[in-house]
Design a protein around this motif. Structure first.
Motif, PDB file in Angstrom:
ATOM      1  N   ALA A 289       0.838  -1.202   0.000  1.00 44.75           N
ATOM      2  CA  ALA A 289       0.000   0.000   0.000  1.00 44.75           C
ATOM      3  C   ALA A 289       0.874   1.253   0.000  1.00 44.75           C
ATOM      4  CB  ALA A 289      -0.891   0.006   1.235  1.00 44.75           C
TER       5      ALA A 289
ATOM      6  N   ASN B  44      -4.079   1.391  -6.872  1.00 40.64           N
ATOM      7  CA  ASN B  44      -5.170   2.328  -7.179  1.00 40.64           C
ATOM      8  C   ASN B  44      -5.010   2.910  -8.583  1.00 40.64           C
ATOM      9  OD1 ASN B  44      -6.821   2.581  -4.664  1.00 40.64           O
ATOM     10  ND2 ASN B  44      -4.793   3.028  -3.823  1.00 40.64           N
TER      11      ASN B  44
ATOM     12  N   ILE C 199     -10.297   2.238 -16.929  1.00 41.12           N
ATOM     13  CA  ILE C 199     -10.460   3.189 -18.046  1.00 41.12           C
ATOM     14  C   ILE C 199     -10.305   2.443 -19.371  1.00 41.12           C
ATOM     15  CG2 ILE C 199      -9.442   5.184 -19.225  1.00 41.12           C
ATOM     16  CD1 ILE C 199      -8.648   6.223 -16.402  1.00 41.12           C
TER      17      ILE C 199
ATOM     18  N   GLY D 194      -3.875  -1.492  -0.258  1.00 40.29           N
ATOM     19  CA  GLY D 194      -4.117  -0.056  -0.103  1.00 40.29           C
ATOM     20  C   GLY D 194      -5.165   0.485  -1.048  1.00 40.29           C
ATOM     21  N   LEU D 195      -6.082  -0.380  -1.471  1.00 40.18           N
ATOM     22  CA  LEU D 195      -7.139   0.090  -2.384  1.00 40.18           C
ATOM     23  C   LEU D 195      -8.073   1.035  -1.650  1.00 40.18           C
ATOM     24  CD1 LEU D 195      -8.160  -2.972  -4.563  1.00 40.18           C
ATOM     25  CD2 LEU D 195      -7.285  -0.796  -5.351  1.00 40.18           C
ATOM     26  N   ASN D 196      -8.294   2.183  -2.257  1.00 36.00           N
ATOM     27  CA  ASN D 196      -9.160   3.194  -1.655  1.00 36.00           C
ATOM     28  C   ASN D 196     -10.037   3.765  -2.764  1.00 36.00           C
ATOM     29  OD1 ASN D 196     -10.023   5.899  -0.913  1.00 36.00           O
ATOM     30  ND2 ASN D 196      -8.705   5.674   0.881  1.00 36.00           N
TER      31      ASN D 196
ATOM     32  N   VAL E 110     -11.802   6.415  -3.110  1.00 41.73           N
ATOM     33  CA  VAL E 110     -11.616   7.851  -3.385  1.00 41.73           C
ATOM     34  C   VAL E 110     -10.308   8.071  -4.157  1.00 41.73           C
ATOM     35  CG1 VAL E 110     -11.421  10.145  -2.339  1.00 41.73           C
ATOM     36  CG2 VAL E 110     -12.899   8.426  -1.286  1.00 41.73           C
ATOM     37  N   LEU E 111      -9.264   7.371  -3.706  1.00 35.37           N
ATOM     38  CA  LEU E 111      -7.964   7.492  -4.387  1.00 35.37           C
ATOM     39  C   LEU E 111      -8.041   6.929  -5.811  1.00 35.37           C
ATOM     40  CD1 LEU E 111      -5.070   8.441  -3.887  1.00 35.37           C
ATOM     41  CD2 LEU E 111      -4.529   6.143  -3.051  1.00 35.37           C
ATOM     42  N   LEU E 112      -8.776   5.832  -5.920  1.00 36.98           N
ATOM     43  CA  LEU E 112      -8.970   5.210  -7.244  1.00 36.98           C
ATOM     44  C   LEU E 112      -9.686   6.191  -8.177  1.00 36.98           C
ATOM     45  CD1 LEU E 112      -8.848   2.477  -8.900  1.00 36.98           C
ATOM     46  CD2 LEU E 112     -11.162   2.088  -8.098  1.00 36.98           C
TER      47      LEU E 112
ATOM     48  N   ALA F 227      -9.803   9.413  -7.875  1.00 37.83           N
ATOM     49  CA  ALA F 227      -8.892  10.549  -8.128  1.00 37.83           C
ATOM     50  C   ALA F 227      -7.909  10.205  -9.243  1.00 37.83           C
ATOM     51  CB  ALA F 227      -8.139  10.904  -6.850  1.00 37.83           C
ATOM     52  N   GLN F 228      -7.385   8.979  -9.194  1.00 35.54           N
ATOM     53  CA  GLN F 228      -6.430   8.546 -10.238  1.00 35.54           C
ATOM     54  C   GLN F 228      -7.116   8.452 -11.609  1.00 35.54           C
ATOM     55  OE1 GLN F 228      -3.357   8.525  -9.813  1.00 35.54           O
ATOM     56  NE2 GLN F 228      -2.608   7.430  -8.009  1.00 35.54           N
ATOM     57  N   VAL F 229      -8.360   7.953 -11.592  1.00 37.07           N
ATOM     58  CA  VAL F 229      -9.114   7.844 -12.848  1.00 37.07           C
ATOM     59  C   VAL F 229      -9.363   9.239 -13.439  1.00 37.07           C
ATOM     60  CG1 VAL F 229     -11.372   7.238 -13.824  1.00 37.07           C
ATOM     61  CG2 VAL F 229     -10.197   5.622 -12.326  1.00 37.07           C
TER      62      VAL F 229
ATOM     63  N   ASN G  44      -7.758  11.961 -12.801  1.00 39.35           N
ATOM     64  CA  ASN G  44      -6.461  12.526 -13.187  1.00 39.35           C
ATOM     65  C   ASN G  44      -6.034  12.041 -14.569  1.00 39.35           C
ATOM     66  OD1 ASN G  44      -3.740  13.752 -12.571  1.00 39.35           O
ATOM     67  ND2 ASN G  44      -3.206  11.630 -12.963  1.00 39.35           N
ATOM     68  N   PHE G  45      -6.187  10.734 -14.785  1.00 40.78           N
ATOM     69  CA  PHE G  45      -5.762  10.214 -16.090  1.00 40.78           C
ATOM     70  C   PHE G  45      -6.659  10.736 -17.202  1.00 40.78           C
ATOM     71  CE2 PHE G  45      -5.753   7.252 -19.630  1.00 40.78           C
ATOM     72  CZ  PHE G  45      -4.406   7.254 -19.949  1.00 40.78           C
TER      73      PHE G  45
END
Lengths: 252, 168
Positions: free
Chosen positions: A5, A125, A133, B8-10, B12-14, B16-18, B20-21
């Motif tokens: 993590a 993540n 995507i 560490g899957l989260n 909200v973070l996931l 955010a990354q999506v 962002n990309f």
């Protein structure tokens, strides 16, 4: 020792700002700076930077065209974007200071270093997000290109054999996401662990071959992710009954 | 759940990354691929046009050179034909001139001959007349003393007739 993590540096409401997220922002900055520079200096007779970008773009466009044929214009932006983003993210983890500059937390035997920056692709993540995507874009492009009826005929049929095949296709779509995300995550994280271990054994010169190896791994992994996405898109954008033709194109 | 926590899957973070990309994807597509691909296409078109024009120019040059060769060959042939024709005409003219000159010479010669013969005849006539006159004078002088006037006339008349006959 590197954790699976990412480490949380601070929290902005519900959003945990991890060291991988900071690295993602750094990657964004590099990409935006490059795009901005190119926008400002683009000209008919290209400079060195523009020339490199043109060569890379043209090579990747030709590569996409050789696989996707008439769907190149739709697939190319995804292919190139995945490649660039993942490549910069992978290589940024090799910059000296990444994963080694940070602050210590805990005390005693629990005391460990929390780096400010960590390779973004060593965070599940991000890799899972990219895979999702890729999956959504693949299916959206497929529906957009071949139509909803043709798209659904790939998964659902009155013929029991085809229905079973369709079920396997649905499972394969889920496994695609898992394989894409875990392959990238695993390779980059393993690389970081190897580098950290080697550096802890002998800090000077000895890690250099491993770093060069990680440069290649970073390139290969970004290429694999982007290529697989391109191939999946190309297959799903080909009508179901023309599947063999698509496979032949890919084989070529 | 334990596995998710370990990795560490989260959500909200996931997300955010999506997001962002997706922003990066939009920026790259809008501001990088679009202008670069347009420029590459434009350049490719320019190169193709240039090559096409060069090929057209090359073909035109070849055609012009071919036409030049043909024109030159045609002109040479025409010149040669003209030269041959001129030579032929020259030879004919020479032959004609020679013939004309020959005729003219013959005519001049013939005229000269006839003139000479005519003049000869006239001279002979004049000489004859002169001789006749001399003969008559001589006769007058020689006969006048021997015979009378009448006989003298007769002799004279006979002598004149003889002289005339001879002269004719």
């Amino acid at each position: 020792m590197t954790e699976f993590a990412p480490e949380i540096l601070l929290r902005l409401g519900p959003l945990p700002v991890t060291n991988t997220l900071v690295n993602t922002i750094f990657v964004d900055g590099v990409i935006f700076a490059g795009v901005w520079y190119l926008q400002k200096h683009i000209q008919t007779i290209p400079g060195v930077f523009q020339n490199i970008v043109e060569i890379v773009t043209e090579t990747f466009y030709d590569l996409t065209e050789s696989v996707a044929g008439k769907n190149t214009a739709k697939i190319f932006p995804y292919f190139m974007s995945f490649f660039l983003f993942i490549l910069i993210a992978n290589w940024s983890g090799l910059i000296p200071g990444f994963s080694s500059v940070g602050f210590f937390v805990g005390s005693g035997s629990e005391r460990h270093l929390v780096p400010f920056l960590r390779s973004a692709t060593s965070d599940l993540n991000l890799t899972l997000g990219l895979s999702l995507i890729s999956l959504v874009a693949t299916h959206a492009l497929s529906i957009n290109t071949i139509g909803l009826k043709e798209y659904l005929s790939r998964y659902f049929s009155l013929n029991p054999i085809n229905l079973f095949v369709g079920l396997l296709e649905i499972i394969s779509e889920i496994t695609k996401v898992i394989s894409l995300s875990f392959r990238l995550f695993g390779n980059i994280l393993a690389g970081e662990v190897v580098l950290a271990t080697i550096a802890s054994l002998f800090a000077f010169l000895f890690p250099i071959p491993f770093m060069l190896l990680e440069v290649i791994v970073g390139l290969v992994q970004s290429l694999i992710f982007a290529m697989l996405t391109m191939v999946f898109m190309s297959i799903l954008m080909t009508p179901h009954h023309g599947g063999h033709e698509a496979e032949e194109v890919i084989a070529k | 759940m334990e596995i998710i926590k370990n990795f560490g899957l989260n959500p909200v973070l996931l997300a955010a990354q999506v997001i962002n990309f997706l922003i990066v994807f939009y920026v790259l597509k809008r501001f990088l691929y679009k202008p670069i691909l347009s420029m590459l296409k434009a350049r490719d078109k320019t190169i193709k046009d240039g090559l096409r024009q060069a090929e057209e120019a090359r073909l035109l040059l070849e055609k012009t050179a071919q036409r030049e060769r043909e024109t030159l060959k045609k002109a040479q042939n025409e010149a040669r034909a003209l030269l041959d024709e001129t030579r032929k005409q020259r030879d004919e003219l020479i032959v004609l001139a020679e013939q004309e000159a020959k005729k003219q010479a013959e005519r001049i010669l013939s005229d000269a001959r006839s003139q000479i013969s005519q003049e000869t005849r006239e001279a002979e006539k004049r000489l004859s007349a002169h001789i006749s006159d001399l003969a008559i004078q001589l006769l007058n002088q020689s006969v006048g003393d021997l015979v009378g006037k009448e006989q003298q006339e007769v002799v004279m008349q006979q002598a004149l007739k003889k002289i005339k006959r001879k002269a004719d």
